[in-house]
Design a protein around this motif. Structure first.
Motif, PDB file in Angstrom:
ATOM      1  N   LEU A 133     -51.721   6.054 103.608  1.00 30.24           N
ATOM      2  CA  LEU A 133     -51.220   6.299 102.254  1.00 30.24           C
ATOM      3  C   LEU A 133     -50.249   7.475 102.242  1.00 30.24           C
ATOM      4  O   LEU A 133     -49.175   7.408 101.627  1.00 30.24           O
ATOM      5  CB  LEU A 133     -52.390   6.570 101.306  1.00 30.24           C
ATOM      6  CG  LEU A 133     -52.000   6.991  99.878  1.00 30.24           C
ATOM      7  CD1 LEU A 133     -51.169   5.900  99.207  1.00 30.24           C
ATOM      8  CD2 LEU A 133     -53.235   7.310  99.055  1.00 30.24           C
ATOM      9  N   PHE A 175     -46.910   6.422 103.671  1.00 34.21           N
ATOM     10  CA  PHE A 175     -46.175   5.589 102.716  1.00 34.21           C
ATOM     11  C   PHE A 175     -45.502   6.464 101.662  1.00 34.21           C
ATOM     12  O   PHE A 175     -44.316   6.286 101.327  1.00 34.21           O
ATOM     13  CB  PHE A 175     -47.132   4.594 102.058  1.00 34.21           C
ATOM     14  CG  PHE A 175     -46.535   3.842 100.909  1.00 34.21           C
ATOM     15  CD1 PHE A 175     -45.656   2.792 101.114  1.00 34.21           C
ATOM     16  CD2 PHE A 175     -46.856   4.193  99.595  1.00 34.21           C
ATOM     17  CE1 PHE A 175     -45.095   2.105 100.040  1.00 34.21           C
ATOM     18  CE2 PHE A 175     -46.303   3.513  98.520  1.00 34.21           C
ATOM     19  CZ  PHE A 175     -45.421   2.468  98.738  1.00 34.21           C
ATOM     20  N   LEU A 176     -46.238   7.411 101.127  1.00 29.20           N
ATOM     21  CA  LEU A 176     -45.678   8.299 100.100  1.00 29.20           C
ATOM     22  C   LEU A 176     -44.534   9.143 100.659  1.00 29.20           C
ATOM     23  O   LEU A 176     -43.511   9.353  99.995  1.00 29.20           O
ATOM     24  CB  LEU A 176     -46.778   9.202  99.545  1.00 29.20           C
ATOM     25  CG  LEU A 176     -47.864   8.488  98.719  1.00 29.20           C
ATOM     26  CD1 LEU A 176     -49.030   9.424  98.458  1.00 29.20           C
ATOM     27  CD2 LEU A 176     -47.284   7.949  97.416  1.00 29.20           C
ATOM     28  N   ARG A 236     -42.341  11.035  98.056  1.00 30.37           N
ATOM     29  CA  ARG A 236     -43.405  11.522  97.181  1.00 30.37           C
ATOM     30  C   ARG A 236     -44.218  12.559  97.959  1.00 30.37           C
ATOM     31  O   ARG A 236     -45.086  12.210  98.759  1.00 30.37           O
ATOM     32  CB  ARG A 236     -44.300  10.372  96.727  1.00 30.37           C
ATOM     33  CG  ARG A 236     -43.562   9.183  96.106  1.00 30.37           C
ATOM     34  CD  ARG A 236     -42.901   9.558  94.783  1.00 30.37           C
ATOM     35  NE  ARG A 236     -42.215   8.419  94.184  1.00 30.37           N
ATOM     36  CZ  ARG A 236     -42.745   7.614  93.275  1.00 30.37           C
ATOM     37  NH1 ARG A 236     -43.993   7.819  92.861  1.00 30.37           N
ATOM     38  NH2 ARG A 236     -42.050   6.617  92.783  1.00 30.37           N
ATOM     39  N   LEU A 276     -52.085  12.038  92.810  1.00 35.87           N
ATOM     40  CA  LEU A 276     -52.038  10.638  93.238  1.00 35.87           C
ATOM     41  C   LEU A 276     -52.219   9.688  92.057  1.00 35.87           C
ATOM     42  O   LEU A 276     -51.531   8.667  91.949  1.00 35.87           O
ATOM     43  CB  LEU A 276     -53.129  10.371  94.285  1.00 35.87           C
ATOM     44  CG  LEU A 276     -52.891  10.884  95.702  1.00 35.87           C
ATOM     45  CD1 LEU A 276     -54.138  10.685  96.550  1.00 35.87           C
ATOM     46  CD2 LEU A 276     -51.692  10.193  96.342  1.00 35.87           C
ATOM     47  N   GLN A 308     -49.022   8.832  90.226  1.00 31.82           N
ATOM     48  CA  GLN A 308     -47.884   8.233  90.925  1.00 31.82           C
ATOM     49  C   GLN A 308     -47.648   6.792  90.461  1.00 31.82           C
ATOM     50  O   GLN A 308     -48.577   5.995  90.397  1.00 31.82           O
ATOM     51  CB  GLN A 308     -48.097   8.263  92.436  1.00 31.82           C
ATOM     52  CG  GLN A 308     -48.188   9.650  93.030  1.00 31.82           C
ATOM     53  CD  GLN A 308     -46.966  10.484  92.734  1.00 31.82           C
ATOM     54  OE1 GLN A 308     -45.834  10.113  93.075  1.00 31.82           O
ATOM     55  NE2 GLN A 308     -47.174  11.621  92.080  1.00 31.82           N
ATOM     56  N   PHE A 345     -44.576   3.492  90.784  1.00 32.79           N
ATOM     57  CA  PHE A 345     -43.379   3.013  91.465  1.00 32.79           C
ATOM     58  C   PHE A 345     -42.674   1.997  90.583  1.00 32.79           C
ATOM     59  O   PHE A 345     -43.322   1.135  89.962  1.00 32.79           O
ATOM     60  CB  PHE A 345     -43.739   2.398  92.817  1.00 32.79           C
ATOM     61  CG  PHE A 345     -44.154   3.406  93.848  1.00 32.79           C
ATOM     62  CD1 PHE A 345     -43.234   3.922  94.746  1.00 32.79           C
ATOM     63  CD2 PHE A 345     -45.459   3.866  93.897  1.00 32.79           C
ATOM     64  CE1 PHE A 345     -43.603   4.863  95.692  1.00 32.79           C
ATOM     65  CE2 PHE A 345     -45.842   4.806  94.840  1.00 32.79           C
ATOM     66  CZ  PHE A 345     -44.914   5.303  95.738  1.00 32.79           C
ATOM     67  N   GLN A 368     -43.620  -2.164  95.747  1.00 34.89           N
ATOM     68  CA  GLN A 368     -44.091  -0.857  96.202  1.00 34.89           C
ATOM     69  C   GLN A 368     -45.329  -0.396  95.435  1.00 34.89           C
ATOM     70  O   GLN A 368     -46.216   0.237  96.010  1.00 34.89           O
ATOM     71  CB  GLN A 368     -42.965   0.162  96.057  1.00 34.89           C
ATOM     72  CG  GLN A 368     -41.814  -0.082  97.033  1.00 34.89           C
ATOM     73  CD  GLN A 368     -40.654   0.865  96.825  1.00 34.89           C
ATOM     74  OE1 GLN A 368     -40.540   1.498  95.779  1.00 34.89           O
ATOM     75  NE2 GLN A 368     -39.775   0.950  97.817  1.00 34.89           N
ATOM     76  N   GLN A 369     -45.389  -0.751  94.160  1.00 35.77           N
ATOM     77  CA  GLN A 369     -46.581  -0.414  93.395  1.00 35.77           C
ATOM     78  C   GLN A 369     -47.800  -1.156  93.932  1.00 35.77           C
ATOM     79  O   GLN A 369     -48.906  -0.614  93.987  1.00 35.77           O
ATOM     80  CB  GLN A 369     -46.376  -0.748  91.914  1.00 35.77           C
ATOM     81  CG  GLN A 369     -47.536  -0.360  91.014  1.00 35.77           C
ATOM     82  CD  GLN A 369     -47.780   1.144  90.985  1.00 35.77           C
ATOM     83  OE1 GLN A 369     -46.838   1.922  91.081  1.00 35.77           O
ATOM     84  NE2 GLN A 369     -49.044   1.554  90.860  1.00 35.77           N
ATOM     85  N   PHE A 398     -48.888   0.601  97.107  1.00 34.02           N
ATOM     86  CA  PHE A 398     -49.547   1.859  96.761  1.00 34.02           C
ATOM     87  C   PHE A 398     -50.969   1.610  96.257  1.00 34.02           C
ATOM     88  O   PHE A 398     -51.929   2.253  96.711  1.00 34.02           O
ATOM     89  CB  PHE A 398     -48.725   2.586  95.699  1.00 34.02           C
ATOM     90  CG  PHE A 398     -49.385   3.821  95.165  1.00 34.02           C
ATOM     91  CD1 PHE A 398     -49.517   4.954  95.949  1.00 34.02           C
ATOM     92  CD2 PHE A 398     -49.902   3.850  93.863  1.00 34.02           C
ATOM     93  CE1 PHE A 398     -50.137   6.096  95.463  1.00 34.02           C
ATOM     94  CE2 PHE A 398     -50.519   4.983  93.371  1.00 34.02           C
ATOM     95  CZ  PHE A 398     -50.640   6.106  94.174  1.00 34.02           C
ATOM     96  N   GLN A 399     -51.108   0.665  95.346  1.00 33.62           N
ATOM     97  CA  GLN A 399     -52.435   0.404  94.791  1.00 33.62           C
ATOM     98  C   GLN A 399     -53.376  -0.183  95.830  1.00 33.62           C
ATOM     99  O   GLN A 399     -54.580   0.121  95.845  1.00 33.62           O
ATOM    100  CB  GLN A 399     -52.323  -0.552  93.591  1.00 33.62           C
ATOM    101  CG  GLN A 399     -53.627  -0.715  92.827  1.00 33.62           C
ATOM    102  CD  GLN A 399     -54.147   0.609  92.296  1.00 33.62           C
ATOM    103  OE1 GLN A 399     -53.411   1.352  91.641  1.00 33.62           O
ATOM    104  NE2 GLN A 399     -55.405   0.927  92.589  1.00 33.62           N
TER     105      GLN A 399
END
Length: 238
Positions: free
Chosen positions: A151, A154-155, A160, A176, A179, A181, A186-187, A190-191
């Motif tokens: 994670l 990725f950020l 980020r 976090l 955050q 996107f 990308q969201q 992230f999730q």
């Protein structure tokens, strides 16, 4: 049938088949390859019973390895001597590089007869079960660490960067949670990473709770080094 005094039996173990060799007692006793047999407990029991009809005493050995200690326990349950051998301490002739199942079984039988093998300590079933649980916890902790690092990587790729003092503090977790996107793909990534960390935290906490229940009543508990619990909680991001 005439019974001979004793035999030394070497098993070269594998998942599906074992190679078996026999060395008769005495310096000049015959050393011969018995053959390959199935690895099931039933097949091993039949072969051991057949050898026990011919010899008064059986000494069995095999190398420690991925097949574990089931064979050791099976043979001991049948009333015969068995040792598990340290592979790194098996004497080797200079230049002997070619390994085959047959050759390894014959070598084990011959060296067992000569008393040149070093055995390893074999845990009982309870000890092995607890050790498996502790290893599962170690694997879960390492997996949890990797998920968190994935994670953070990725950020970082997307600029980020948390400007606080330390990751995984309450402040970092609040950061976090805020955050977002713009691009859906990308969201989603992230999730998914957040969800994977949540799952990893739940798994790790569950294993640590089981260890806390089981280990204190274990006979070896006084000699077990303390387990440093990870700062993981299923609600770590809330």
């Amino acid at each position: 049938m005439k019974k001979y005094s004793e035999a030394f039996v070497g098993f070269d173990t594998a998942k599906k088949k074992h190679a078996v060799a026999i060395a008769d007692a005495g310096r000049d006793g015959e050393v011969r390859y018995f053959g390959e047999i199935g690895s099931s407990a039933e097949t091993v029991a039949r072969v051991i019973a057949k050898l026990a009809e011919r010899y008064e005493t059986l000494h069995v050995c095999y190398e420690a390895g991925p097949t574990g200690y089931g064979l050791f326990r099976d043979i001991r349950a049948l009333g015969h001597d068995c040792v598990v051998v340290a592979p790194s301490l098996i004497p080797k002739k200079p230049g002997e590089r070619v390994k085959t199942n047959r050759r390894d079984a014959v070598t084990l039988a011959r060296l067992l007869r000569a008393g040149e093998l070093t055995s390893v300590w074999v845990p009982d079933a309870v000890h092995e079960a607890v050790r498996d649980l502790v290893r599962a916890r170690e694997a879960a902790a390492e997996d949890f660490r990797k998920k968190r690092q994935q994670l953070l990587s990725f950020l970082l790729r997307h600029g980020r960067i948390f400007m606080g003092h330390e990751h995984w503090t309450q402040a970092h977790r609040r950061w976090l949670a805020g955050q977002k996107f713009e691009l859906p793909a990308q969201q989603i990534v992230f999730q998914d990473a957040i969800d994977a960390i949540e799952d990893g935290a739940t798994r790790l906490q569950r294993l640590e709770e089981q260890i806390a229940v089981i280990v204190p009543s274990w006979s070896m508990a006084p000699w077990l080094p303390p387990i440093r619990r990870c700062a993981a909680s299923p609600s770590w991001l809330r």
